[in-house]
Each structure stands twice: as C-alpha cells, then as structure tokens.
Enzyme design. Structure first.
Site, PDB file in Angstrom:
ATOM      1  N   LYS A  34       7.388  -1.982  -0.435  1.00 19.77           N
ATOM      2  CA  LYS A  34       6.117  -2.716  -0.518  1.00 19.77           C
ATOM      3  C   LYS A  34       6.361  -4.192  -0.886  1.00 19.77           C
ATOM      4  CE  LYS A  34       4.376   1.038   0.764  1.00 19.77           C
ATOM      5  NZ  LYS A  34       3.839   2.166   0.053  1.00 19.77           N
TER       6      LYS A  34
HETATM    7  C1  LIG Z   1       3.418   3.645   0.265  1.00 18.40           C
HETATM    8  C2  LIG Z   1       2.024   4.083   0.424  1.00 18.40           C
HETATM    9  C3  LIG Z   1       1.385   4.944  -0.484  1.00 18.40           C
HETATM   10  C4  LIG Z   1       2.137   5.621  -1.582  1.00 18.40           C
HETATM   11  O1  LIG Z   1       2.779   4.766  -2.440  1.00 18.40           O
HETATM   12  P1  LIG Z   1       3.854   5.347  -3.471  1.00 18.40           P
HETATM   13  O2  LIG Z   1       3.907   4.296  -4.543  1.00 18.40           O
HETATM   14  O3  LIG Z   1       5.136   5.457  -2.711  1.00 18.40           O
HETATM   15  O4  LIG Z   1       3.369   6.643  -3.972  1.00 18.40           O
HETATM   16  C5  LIG Z   1       0.056   5.215  -0.310  1.00 18.40           C
HETATM   17  N1  LIG Z   1      -0.642   4.701   0.718  1.00 18.40           N
HETATM   18  C6  LIG Z   1      -0.079   3.883   1.634  1.00 18.40           C
HETATM   19  C7  LIG Z   1      -0.911   3.325   2.721  1.00 18.40           C
HETATM   20  C8  LIG Z   1       1.280   3.575   1.524  1.00 18.40           C
HETATM   21  O5  LIG Z   1       1.840   2.787   2.452  1.00 18.40           O
END
Ligand SMILES: *Cc1c(COP(=O)(O)O)cnc(C)c1O
Length: 385
Positions: A185
């Site tokens: 992210k």
């Molecule tokens: C990465 C992601 C999540 C989950 O995030 P984590 O921190 O890995 O649990 C949820 N929704 C979307 C759209 C994502 O891309």
C-alpha cells in the site's frame, strides 16, 4: 531473456531513520502496544484532522471490527463492489452479513451509485465503497443515498491513504474509514491498519474488540504501579497494533505525501509514454478536485490489438524481468461467492469486462525513469511495436 534487474510491481521505501526507530524500539524493551503506538495514532489523528484514530493489525481486522460494531443480523445486507480485494467482501460475511455486490462505473472502476440505489432493500444496513487504485469514489452520491435511506457508509480506503475528495482528505469526513498499511500500500507498517469513525459507540466497541474485550480505559497500564485489575466486557480479538509496527509507521506517515507526489509524477509519465499504445485503454484521471493516491496504475488490454491475451502478456513481461500485478479478478466469480450467493458470469458486465483485461504496471516511489522506460520498452516488444 534479459539480465536486467527484476522490477516488481511494487516495493516499499523504508528510510534509514525508520530502520533506526525499529532498532530503538527493540532496544527499548517495549515491543507490543505501547508509547510508539500511541504516538503513531496521535500523528494519524493530526494527519486526518480528527480527534481519534484506532490502529489495528490489518485493514482486514479493521473492516471486521467495524462491521461487527454495526451488529449485522442474519439476512442484513451490505452493498459493495466486485472490483476489490477478498477482504472487503469476506469481512461482511465474517461479521454475519450478506454481501450484495453491484456493478462498477466503466470509466473509474469504482462502485456505481446508480447501481447502489437500485440494490437498496429493507435489509440494507451499509454501503461499503472502495476507492479503487486510489481514485476517490463519488462520495457525494454515496453519502446522499446513505442519508436518504438511513444507511451506514464504511469506506475501504486501503488504496487511497493520502488521497482527497473535492479538496477534503479521505478520512477527514464522513462516517467510517478503514486504511491498510500492508507493504503493497501507499505507506506501510509491515502489516497494519487504522480506523477512523465519528461513531463514539463504534469507537468504544472497537477498543474492546481489538484487545480481548478488556476494558482498558479504566486500566491504565502505562502508569507506574498501574492496576493489574481489568474487566472482560465481551469476547474480543487480539487485533492490537505493535510498537515495532508504529516505529515504521511514524516515519512512513511523515513521508507519505512525498511518496504520493512521486507516484503521481510516475503515473503522469506513464500517460505520456503510453499515449500511442492503441493496445491499451489507460485509467481515467480524476475529473474534478480530487487527489488521486495512485496506489495502482491499471490499464486495460485490448487483446485483439495486442496480439496476446492479458495472462500471456503478464507471462511475457516476466521474461523481461518485470512484475505485473492483477487487481482484481472480480469477487463475485470466485467459487465461494458463486456457491453461496449464486453469482454468475453476466451479473456485472462492467466489472467483468475490467476484470478480464486489467493489470497493474510497476509503480512505487523508488521507481526511476529508467525503470519506467524499461517497462514501456518491454511492453512495446511484447506487443511487437
Ligand atoms: C489490501 C486491501 C485490504 C486489506 O488490507 P490488509 O491490511 O492487508 O488487511 C482491504 N481492501 C482492499 C481494497 C485492499 O486492497
């Protein structure tokens, strides 16, 4: 084949200061939730301009706790998009709700408010939009529907940390937002997530849920000689954040706007480098006063013009030592969702069209122009330009 170094579709940028802070944290002897977590939450609150932010071990955990806090009963519906990661739909199911997917807008790949409106029933409790790739959803339309029908809005902002809608930072307004700090992210704490809500009851419930249902507010464990007594008020999870994560997060947050500016610069450069690639249709740029977080740069492939399928393209790029991402295969066509809710091909034509053609080009703050030129050069070779 190539001897060039591998270019992944993403990789985190970790500063020396962040590494030193992790070392300092380890040496401090306080590894789990403690002073650095508190500091990180305060810095996040300052960043969003809100009184309180709650950290947790992942956005998935955050979404689950938020959804559990709205007390879904069997048959209660939450409307969401099929163009998202597994966690968005899965957490609705895990929290006891029924995920109701609706189609996306063909240009933005974001949930289509017109389809949301058609899907609202007496059982609808919440709308869960995802700011896909970092491009803000049409929030005026979503919040308009929510207030008209008395629904909660839970924004999955996993892609859009640092983005803004009509000049307002995502997370700074609205109902409830959940952010992710996974290494893919826009900023990372290893694993990690954060929740912003204006619902005081939800905030309190999440405080219990994220740490064993223990009432910590009457249990001041930071004070020397603080009481060893506590009360379990509900059966909670172990979803609390660690100071080791916060040590990274403090420095990542300070760098975030710079990271996002670099992402934007690279995204704009992709538009100019790829403008003559008739094999592709490029993602839309925000039409009004939005700040795109550019988590992903996601063209669609025109297989006929390209002379290769999307999946062959991804394989060919691998031979050039370039990693291409796939975000996402539409959720409703995965076996659990087909079997359990009867979703099938043809349900959401826009999402399926996108899902069949989409891919994510490498995009991360440390990417150089020469990396980017290599990516585009390899694409030209694969398309025999
Ligand atoms: C990465 C992601 C999540 C989950 O995030 P984590 O921190 O890995 O649990 C949820 N929704 C979307 C759209 C994502 O891309």
């Amino acid at each position: 084949m190539t001897t060039d170094e591998y270019i992944p579709f993403t990789k985190p940028t970790i500063s020396k200061e962040a590494i030193q802070e992790v070392v300092d944290c380890l040496e401090s002897g306080w590894l789990a939730t403690g002073p650095r977590t508190q500091k990180f939450e305060n810095l996040l609150a300052e960043y969003f301009g809100v009184p309180c932010v709650q950290s947790c071990i992942s956005a998935t955990a955050g979404l689950l706790m938020v959804l559990e806090s709205i007390d879904l009963q069997p048959g209660d519906e939450v409307i969401t998009t099929p163009m998202t990661f597994a966690a968005t739909a899965n957490t609705i199911v895990l929290a006891g709700g029924t995920p109701v997917m609706v189609d996306v807008e063909p240009e933005t790949y974001n949930i289509d408010p017109k389809c949301v409106e058609k899907a609202i029933t007496k059982r609808t409790k919440a709308i869960m939009p995802v700011h896909f790739a970092g491009l803000p959803v049409d929030l005026d339309a979503i919040y308009g529907l929510a207030s008209k029908h008395g629904l909660r809005v839970i924004e999955d902002v996993a892609h859009a940390m640092g983005g803004s809608y009509k000049g307002k930072k995502l997370g700074s307004f609205g109902d409830t937002q959940v952010f992710s700090f996974h290494p893919n992210k826009n900023m990372t704490t290893g694993e990690g997530g954060a929740i912003v809500t204006r619902d005081e009851k939800m905030r309190k419930h999440i405080n219990y849920l994220r740490f064993h249902g223990i009432d910590r507010e009457s249990w001041n464990r930071f004070a020397k000689g603080g009481s060893q007594l506590y009360d379990i008020v509900l059966p909670g999870y172990k979803f609390n954040f660690m100071d080791i994560q916060a040590a990274l997060g403090i420095h990542q947050l300070a760098a975030l706007d710079g990271f996002n500016a670099k992402r934007k610069e690279l995204a704009e450069r992709y538009y100019s480098l790829l403008k003559d690639f008739s094999e592709l249709s490029l993602p839309v740029q925000p039409s009004y006063d939005h700040l795109h977080a550019w988590h992903l740069f996601t063209p669609l492939i025109n297989e006929e013009k390209a002379g290769v399928t999307r999946d062959e393209f991804i394989e060919e790029m691998k031979k050039h030592n370039i990693g291409i991402g796939l975000h996402y295969q539409a959720i409703h066509l995965h076996s659990y969702y087909r079997k359990t809710y009867g979703y099938k091909e043809g349900d959401f034509p826009h999402a399926e069209f996108i899902s069949d053609r989409i891919f994510s080009l490498p995009l991360f703050p440390k990417m150089t122009h020469s990396d980017q030129d290599r990516v585009v050069g390899a694409m030209a070779k694969v398309f025999r330009k």
